[in-house]
Design a protein around this motif. Sequence first.
Motif, PDB file in Angstrom:
ATOM      1  N   ASP A  67       0.831  -1.213   0.000  1.00 21.11           N
ATOM      2  CA  ASP A  67       0.000   0.000   0.000  1.00 21.11           C
ATOM      3  C   ASP A  67       0.862   1.259   0.000  1.00 21.11           C
ATOM      4  O   ASP A  67       0.564   2.218  -0.705  1.00 21.11           O
ATOM      5  CB  ASP A  67      -0.933   0.022   1.207  1.00 21.11           C
ATOM      6  N   LEU A  68       1.934   1.252   0.779  1.00 24.35           N
ATOM      7  CA  LEU A  68       2.845   2.404   0.820  1.00 24.35           C
ATOM      8  C   LEU A  68       3.454   2.639  -0.562  1.00 24.35           C
ATOM      9  O   LEU A  68       3.556   3.782  -1.014  1.00 24.35           O
ATOM     10  CB  LEU A  68       3.946   2.182   1.863  1.00 24.35           C
ATOM     11  N   CYS A  69       3.846   1.570  -1.228  1.00 22.49           N
ATOM     12  CA  CYS A  69       4.407   1.695  -2.576  1.00 22.49           C
ATOM     13  C   CYS A  69       3.394   2.290  -3.539  1.00 22.49           C
ATOM     14  O   CYS A  69       3.704   3.228  -4.287  1.00 22.49           O
ATOM     15  CB  CYS A  69       4.871   0.337  -3.101  1.00 22.49           C
ATOM     16  N   GLN A  70       2.186   1.761  -3.521  1.00 26.20           N
ATOM     17  CA  GLN A  70       1.158   2.224  -4.451  1.00 26.20           C
ATOM     18  C   GLN A  70       0.736   3.658  -4.165  1.00 26.20           C
ATOM     19  O   GLN A  70       0.564   4.448  -5.086  1.00 26.20           O
ATOM     20  CB  GLN A  70      -0.074   1.311  -4.377  1.00 26.20           C
ATOM     21  N   ASP A  71       0.570   3.990  -2.895  1.00 30.16           N
ATOM     22  CA  ASP A  71       0.047   5.304  -2.525  1.00 30.16           C
ATOM     23  C   ASP A  71       1.102   6.412  -2.562  1.00 30.16           C
ATOM     24  O   ASP A  71       0.787   7.549  -2.901  1.00 30.16           O
ATOM     25  CB  ASP A  71      -0.533   5.271  -1.106  1.00 30.16           C
TER      26      ASP A  71
END
Length: 108
Positions: A67-71
């Motif tokens: 999620d951190l990567c995507q966001d």
Amino acid sequence: MYEIQTNAKGSRQMSATDENLKTIEKYGLFQQLVDSNGIIDEMVLEKLRLNVRALIEADPGKADLVDLCQDVLFHDNMKAFGLNQLVKLYVNWQETHQEIEQANVLAE
């Protein structure tokens, strides 16, 4: 949710959540990231991205890192300026977060 300016002009922005900041804290992603010169450039951003990829490859079940990567980390607007702003936001968030935790402990 927090807004981060990702360029010097202020024409590009992105969002980060408390969950994103907690993930950064949980994995210590900003520890030892910046060299002694204190400059955040594209090489530092790439180093962070590689570190996170390695963590995900080691244990693919880490949804918070994905999620951190995507966001945030692989957001189209994320550049060195944006990472610098994210680090500043994280430092402020961490100080505020610690003050809230201390207040909760005293209240109990």
